[in-house]
Scaffold this motif. Structure first.
Motif, PDB file in Angstrom:
ATOM      1  N   VAL A 213       0.386  -1.682   0.560  1.00  0.00           N
ATOM      2  CA  VAL A 213       0.368   0.162  -0.043  1.00  0.00           C
ATOM      3  C   VAL A 213       1.126   1.509   0.098  1.00  0.00           C
ATOM      4  CG1 VAL A 213      -1.793   1.165   1.440  1.00  0.00           C
ATOM      5  CG2 VAL A 213      -1.485  -1.491   1.014  1.00  0.00           C
ATOM      6  N   GLY A 214       2.201   0.998   0.363  1.00  0.00           N
ATOM      7  CA  GLY A 214       3.159   2.754   0.656  1.00  0.00           C
ATOM      8  C   GLY A 214       3.689   2.612  -0.578  1.00  0.00           C
TER       9      GLY A 214
ATOM     10  N   THR B 106       1.087   3.799  -2.524  1.00  0.00           N
ATOM     11  CA  THR B 106       0.805   5.409  -2.597  1.00  0.00           C
ATOM     12  C   THR B 106       1.713   6.454  -3.249  1.00  0.00           C
ATOM     13  OG1 THR B 106      -0.737   4.430  -1.081  1.00  0.00           O
ATOM     14  CG2 THR B 106       0.134   6.972  -1.003  1.00  0.00           C
TER      15      THR B 106
ATOM     16  N   GLU C  13       1.749   9.193  -6.440  1.00  0.00           N
ATOM     17  CA  GLU C  13       2.433  10.344  -5.708  1.00  0.00           C
ATOM     18  C   GLU C  13       3.262  11.254  -6.497  1.00  0.00           C
ATOM     19  OE1 GLU C  13       2.864  14.428  -4.077  1.00  0.00           O
ATOM     20  OE2 GLU C  13       1.481  13.033  -3.924  1.00  0.00           O
TER      21      GLU C  13
END
Length: 57
Positions: A44-45, A48, A52
């Motif tokens: 998930v990191g 993300t 970005e």
């Protein structure tokens, strides 16, 4: 012709794969998406951070 929901999902997942936001899991040299599986915190990191850095900027 595919069911409306399936077509939408296929397009969105295709975009996420092409953009590098998702990459699935590798099993015996083949990449798979596992929509019923659990997401690891590190995955998930990565999603993300990639979204970005590469998509939203």
């Amino acid at each position: 012709m595919c069911a409306r929901r399936v077509c939408w999902r296929a397009r969105q997942l295709g975009w996420a794969l092409d953009a590098g936001v998702m990459d699935g899991r590798e099993i015996d040299g083949t990449r798979y998406l596992d929509p019923q599986g659990s997401a690891w915190r590190s995955a998930v990191g990565k999603m993300t951070a990639t979204l970005e850095r590469d998509v939203l900027q």
